[in-house]
Design a protein around this motif. Structure first.
Motif, PDB file in Angstrom:
ATOM      1  N   LEU A  97       0.830  -1.207   0.000  1.00 12.50           N
ATOM      2  CA  LEU A  97       0.000   0.000   0.000  1.00 12.50           C
ATOM      3  C   LEU A  97       0.866   1.260   0.000  1.00 12.50           C
ATOM      4  O   LEU A  97       0.553   2.234  -0.691  1.00 12.50           O
ATOM      5  CB  LEU A  97      -0.941  -0.003   1.203  1.00 12.50           C
ATOM      6  N   GLU A  98       1.948   1.255   0.766  1.00 14.02           N
ATOM      7  CA  GLU A  98       2.838   2.414   0.774  1.00 14.02           C
ATOM      8  C   GLU A  98       3.498   2.588  -0.590  1.00 14.02           C
ATOM      9  O   GLU A  98       3.685   3.711  -1.060  1.00 14.02           O
ATOM     10  CB  GLU A  98       3.883   2.282   1.879  1.00 14.02           C
ATOM     11  N   GLY A  99       3.859   1.465  -1.227  1.00 16.56           N
ATOM     12  CA  GLY A  99       4.443   1.546  -2.566  1.00 16.56           C
ATOM     13  C   GLY A  99       3.480   2.135  -3.578  1.00 16.56           C
ATOM     14  O   GLY A  99       3.870   2.927  -4.439  1.00 16.56           O
ATOM     15  N   VAL A 100       2.204   1.758  -3.473  1.00 17.31           N
ATOM     16  CA  VAL A 100       1.181   2.302  -4.375  1.00 17.31           C
ATOM     17  C   VAL A 100       1.097   3.819  -4.225  1.00 17.31           C
ATOM     18  O   VAL A 100       1.027   4.552  -5.215  1.00 17.31           O
ATOM     19  CB  VAL A 100      -0.196   1.656  -4.070  1.00 17.31           C
ATOM     20  N   LEU A 101       1.130   4.308  -2.979  1.00 19.83           N
ATOM     21  CA  LEU A 101       1.046   5.752  -2.751  1.00 19.83           C
ATOM     22  C   LEU A 101       2.305   6.466  -3.227  1.00 19.83           C
ATOM     23  O   LEU A 101       2.230   7.563  -3.788  1.00 19.83           O
ATOM     24  CB  LEU A 101       0.812   6.031  -1.258  1.00 19.83           C
ATOM     25  N   LEU A 102       3.462   5.851  -3.022  1.00 15.67           N
ATOM     26  CA  LEU A 102       4.719   6.509  -3.407  1.00 15.67           C
ATOM     27  C   LEU A 102       4.903   6.570  -4.919  1.00 15.67           C
ATOM     28  O   LEU A 102       5.628   7.435  -5.414  1.00 15.67           O
ATOM     29  CB  LEU A 102       5.910   5.789  -2.762  1.00 15.67           C
ATOM     30  N   LYS A 103       4.263   5.671  -5.664  1.00 15.67           N
ATOM     31  CA  LYS A 103       4.390   5.674  -7.127  1.00 15.67           C
ATOM     32  C   LYS A 103       3.540   6.750  -7.797  1.00 15.67           C
ATOM     33  O   LYS A 103       3.722   7.048  -8.974  1.00 15.67           O
ATOM     34  CB  LYS A 103       4.000   4.308  -7.697  1.00 15.67           C
TER      35      LYS A 103
END
Length: 201
Positions: free
Chosen positions: A142-148
């Protein structure tokens, strides 16, 4: 015949503290039975919520379960859609699961009981270890989705501060920051499987 010291002790004991209330119902142990009804208790809480967050608003908003946290209050203010609020709620659940399974205290002090905060012992079952690993992988996903996303670090920080830290001051965030929040919540809504298709796609 009582001694002088004993008479002084009795005299002091009879004057100690305030006098007992008369004509009130008591438990066998002597404690007063509180006669407040649930409605009276709720009215005090709702009045406090109205003063703090909803001056001049209708009672339905004040009594709504969404009025108890910043994301819900932003939804009631009309700044967020139901899809965005739902995504923020699910993101909060996923992060709370991660914190509880890994033994990390929840970062927001207001969202927990300080006396119940404790990690877990070093020895753990295989089932708990598997659950903690799955929760950690989900959190990183989920954090990766937001950071992308475009402006990823700002989006991630804004979503985290509203959904997890529950900072009330963010309820009146400026428009660019609100755009980051909405962008992150809509991407989470799709990523969490709350919608089959991206809205507007």
């Amino acid at each position: 015949m009582k001694s002088k010291a004993e008479r002084i002790r009795i005299k002091r004991a009879s004057r100690a503290g305030r006098p007992r209330k008369a004509n009130v119902a008591r438990y066998p142990g002597g404690q007063i039975k509180h006669g407040e009804s649930e409605r009276e208790v709720c009215s005090v809480a709702l009045d406090a919520r109205r003063r703090m967050h909803f001056s001049g608003r209708r009672d339905a908003d004040v009594a709504s379960p969404f009025a108890g946290y910043t994301l819900g209050r932003m939804f009631l203010d009309g700044k967020l859609t139901a899809h965005e609020r739902e995504a923020g709620d699910e993101y909060s659940r996923q992060m709370a699961r991660y914190y509880s399974l890994t033994g990390i205290p929840f970062p927001s002090v207001r969202a927990q009981s300080l006396f119940d905060v404790k990690g877990f012992a070093g020895e753990t079952s295989a089932e708990r270890a598997r659950g903690a690993r799955q929760a950690a992988n989900r959190m990183m996903e989920l954090e990766g989705v937001l950071l992308k996303l475009p402006d990823g670090p700002q989006v991630k920080t804004t979503v985290f501060n509203v959904c997890i830290m529950d900072y009330e001051m963010l309820r009146t965030m400026p428009e660019p920051q609100l755009a980051w929040l909405k962008r992150g919540l809509m991407e989470l809504h799709w990523q969490l499987g709350l919608s089959r298709e991206k809205e507007g796609a």
